[in-house]
Write a protein that holds these residues in place. Structure first.
Motif, PDB file in Angstrom:
ATOM      1  N   LEU A  41       0.829  -1.200   0.000  1.00 58.00           N
ATOM      2  CA  LEU A  41       0.000   0.000   0.000  1.00 58.00           C
ATOM      3  C   LEU A  41       0.865   1.253   0.000  1.00 58.00           C
ATOM      4  N   GLU A  48       1.322   7.263   4.407  1.00 62.19           N
ATOM      5  CA  GLU A  48       2.024   7.001   5.655  1.00 62.19           C
ATOM      6  C   GLU A  48       1.201   6.052   6.512  1.00 62.19           C
ATOM      7  N   ILE A  49       1.904   5.113   7.104  1.00 63.56           N
ATOM      8  CA  ILE A  49       1.193   4.046   7.819  1.00 63.56           C
ATOM      9  C   ILE A  49       1.936   3.667   9.089  1.00 63.56           C
ATOM     10  N   ALA A  50       1.176   3.228  10.073  1.00 61.84           N
ATOM     11  CA  ALA A  50       1.781   2.538  11.213  1.00 61.84           C
ATOM     12  C   ALA A  50       0.851   1.415  11.617  1.00 61.84           C
ATOM     13  N   VAL A  52       0.658  -1.653  14.638  1.00 60.98           N
ATOM     14  CA  VAL A  52       1.257  -2.252  15.828  1.00 60.98           C
ATOM     15  C   VAL A  52       0.467  -3.500  16.171  1.00 60.98           C
TER      16      VAL A  52
ATOM     17  N   LYS B  25      -6.854  -0.182   1.234  1.00 61.49           N
ATOM     18  CA  LYS B  25      -6.985   0.266   2.615  1.00 61.49           C
ATOM     19  C   LYS B  25      -8.082  -0.534   3.297  1.00 61.49           C
ATOM     20  N   CYS B  44      -3.397  -2.345  16.235  1.00 59.10           N
ATOM     21  CA  CYS B  44      -3.987  -1.108  15.739  1.00 59.10           C
ATOM     22  C   CYS B  44      -3.333  -0.729  14.418  1.00 59.10           C
ATOM     23  N   ALA B  45      -4.070   0.055  13.641  1.00 56.55           N
ATOM     24  CA  ALA B  45      -3.533   0.516  12.363  1.00 56.55           C
ATOM     25  C   ALA B  45      -3.881   1.983  12.177  1.00 56.55           C
ATOM     26  N   ILE B  46      -2.901   2.741  11.665  1.00 52.49           N
ATOM     27  CA  ILE B  46      -3.111   4.164  11.388  1.00 52.49           C
ATOM     28  C   ILE B  46      -2.678   4.437   9.960  1.00 52.49           C
ATOM     29  N   ILE B  47      -3.574   5.030   9.179  1.00 51.26           N
ATOM     30  CA  ILE B  47      -3.217   5.322   7.783  1.00 51.26           C
ATOM     31  C   ILE B  47      -3.489   6.784   7.471  1.00 51.26           C
ATOM     32  N   TYR B  48      -2.442   7.495   7.068  1.00 53.00           N
ATOM     33  CA  TYR B  48      -2.594   8.869   6.604  1.00 53.00           C
ATOM     34  C   TYR B  48      -2.595   8.876   5.093  1.00 53.00           C
ATOM     35  N   VAL B  57      -8.253   4.840  10.905  1.00 56.53           N
ATOM     36  CA  VAL B  57      -7.674   3.998  11.951  1.00 56.53           C
ATOM     37  C   VAL B  57      -8.503   2.735  12.170  1.00 56.53           C
ATOM     38  N   ASN B  61     -10.442   5.378  17.414  1.00 54.30           N
ATOM     39  CA  ASN B  61      -9.489   6.292  18.072  1.00 54.30           C
ATOM     40  C   ASN B  61      -9.106   5.839  19.461  1.00 54.30           C
ATOM     41  N   VAL B  64      -7.011   2.648  19.344  1.00 58.88           N
ATOM     42  CA  VAL B  64      -5.638   2.921  18.905  1.00 58.88           C
ATOM     43  C   VAL B  64      -4.821   3.498  20.047  1.00 58.88           C
ATOM     44  N   GLN B  65      -5.433   4.453  20.756  1.00 57.58           N
ATOM     45  CA  GLN B  65      -4.701   5.087  21.845  1.00 57.58           C
ATOM     46  C   GLN B  65      -4.332   4.064  22.913  1.00 57.58           C
TER      47      GLN B  65
END
Lengths: 223, 259
Positions: A41, A48-50, A52, B25, B44-48, B57, B61, B64-65
């Motif tokens: 992706l 930008e991705i993260a 965990v 996504k 967790c996943a975060i995508i900008y 996310v 939220n 994720v936190q």
């Protein structure tokens, strides 16, 4: 040697897996696949991705682009304009610049791998065809005693021929070498062929030879 | 749903890129969800993306936190031990692919050598074409095969003396003949016949006779090429293998090099 075929793709219920071993294997595979998808992706869409992920054992795995920490910080700060200290940008830029190259390298490797797998299938087919056509090509377990004896004789004959040819080649190379001098490799004779000691296959020794022969690995000096 | 292979590079076409982003996504979020549920773990996943100010996310939220807090509570070393970015991850993939490739190449080489061995055995292939390293490897394979055959012979002999001992001479693997037109012709014709041979079954005296009929072509071939010189006095019909040159009835060494 036939590989046991895997179960293949099976539809599973999305609920916690009960068998611990299955759970661990599933975690390992799916985590790997997840990171792969995330990586793709990033490459394809430049986002930008993260991610965990905590393992069943409590270890933590994370994937991030450009960096796990920077994406996390960005999220926690909740301010899209807030970036990490500008001093790191240059280092980041260098690292990121290598990615397209790496992707090309990876693509190349994967293509090569696919080609070799295809070749493997072709060779398997050849073997199958041979086995059904000629009795002596069948697996040894399928042959009876008389056939085995016959085949053994044929093989030993082949072994003799191979050893004679090998000795002949070696002698030729040696002659060429002594004529041109050892440093000269321009006469078309490959040093690789000459360097190893005389071919060890002889008609007399059998088991001793086998172990020696294998040491002259025909290395695919690819990597 | 495209099953075409996608090139692993930034998609230049804006609309194509946006469409791909949306689909992938969605798929990614689904995969994280499944992983979490199937294995009962936190994730967790975060995508900008350039398409939206707020990140996308999973799970939400708050979730994720929570996971991030859990993450940060871990010692620094634990955090970074299994942390990867694009660069390191792709490098890992390259390394793995490389290892798989080497393994596959080696496996293919062995398979190929087996083909060469069988071809040389029957004269369809010529040893003269091989270079030393290949020759050595071939020799090793032949050696190993002989070993396996011997082992099998031993175990059969142990299993029961009545079993494998049969009288009718078995048609031999055709031996490569140099020069002689007759030999080559029969080889040529017989290969067609042999293609019709049925796959063999296992150890059976009855099969033996059947086997002879099926492999009649090679029996004929064998019949056409008497090799008395090679007969070690084991009785009529039983011959040693090699590779007798019609032109040299008393070969100094077996000659089976023919163009």
């Amino acid at each position: 040697m036939a590989k046991k075929p895997s179960l293949g793709r099976q539809k599973i219920k999305i609920a916690k897996i009960q068998i611990k071993n299955h759970l661990q294997v599933t975690f390992s595979k799916r985590r790997s696949g997840l990171f792969k998808k995330a990586s793709e992706l990033c490459t394809l869409c430049g986002v930008e991705i993260a991610i965990v992920v905590f393992s069943p054992a409590g270890k933590v795995f994370s994937f991030g682009h450009p960096k796990v920490e920077s994406v996390i910080d960005r999220f926690l700060a909740r301010n899209p304009n807030l970036n990490s200290t500008s001093g790191l940008h240059l280092v980041e830029a260098h690292r990121i610049a290598s990615i397209p190259d790496l992707n090309m390298q990876l693509t190349y490797m994967l293509n090569e791998l696919e080609a070799e797998k295809k070749r493997s299938e072709t060779l398997d087919e050849m073997r199958k065809a041979g086995q059904s056509q000629f009795w002596w090509e069948a697996p040894i377990e399928n042959l009876n005693l008389h056939e085995l004896e016959q085949l053994k004789d044929s093989m030993e004959g082949l072994k003799r021929s191979v050893s004679i040819q090998a000795n002949r080649l070696f002698a030729e190379n040696s002659n060429a070498m002594s004529f041109f001098g050892t440093n000269n490799s321009t006469n078309g004779v490959d040093h690789y062929d000459i360097k190893p000691v005389a071919p060890m296959i002889t008609s007399t020794s059998s088991s001793a030879a086998a172990s020696h022969v294998h040491s002259y690995g025909y290395g695919h000096g690819l990597f | 749903m495209t099953r075409k292979k996608v090139k692993l590079a930034f998609i230049m076409n804006d609309s194509a890129r946006k469409a791909t982003f949306k689909k992938r996504k969605k798929g990614l979020m689904k995969k994280v969800n499944e992983l979490s549920t199937l294995c009962g773990i936190d994730a967790c996943a975060i995508i900008y993306s350039p398409y939206e100010a707020q990140p996308e996310v999973w799970p939400n939220n708050i979730g994720v936190q929570r996971v991030l807090a859990q993450f940060k509570r871990m010692p620094e070393m634990e955090q970074s031990k299994k942390m990867v970015n694009q660069e390191s991850f792709i490098k890992q993939r390259i390394t793995k692919a490389n290892e798989q490739l080497k393994k596959q190449i080696k496996e293919n080489r062995e398979k190929e050598m087996t083909e060469v061995m069988y071809q040389c055995l029957t004269g369809k292939g010529s040893i003269a074409n091989l270079m030393l390293p290949d020759l050595n490897e071939l020799g090793g394979l032949v050696d190993q095969t002989i070993k396996d055959i011997c082992r099998r012979i031993e175990s059969l002999k142990k299993a029961g003396p009545g079993k494998g001992v049969v009288t009718p001479p078995l048609p031999q693997p055709p031996r490569p003949q140099a020069g002689a037109v007759g030999g080559n012709c029969s080889n040529g014709n017989s290969s067609n016949a042999s293609n019709e041979m049925v796959a063999r079954n296992v150890v059976d005296n009855v099969n033996f006779v059947g086997g002879m009929q099926r492999t009649q072509w090679s029996f004929t071939d064998w019949m056409n090429n008497p090799c008395d010189q090679q007969n070690m006095g084991l009785g009529p019909g039983y011959e040693m293998v090699p590779f007798v040159d019609q032109n040299h009835p008393n070969p100094i060494w077996p000659n089976h090099f023919f163009p």
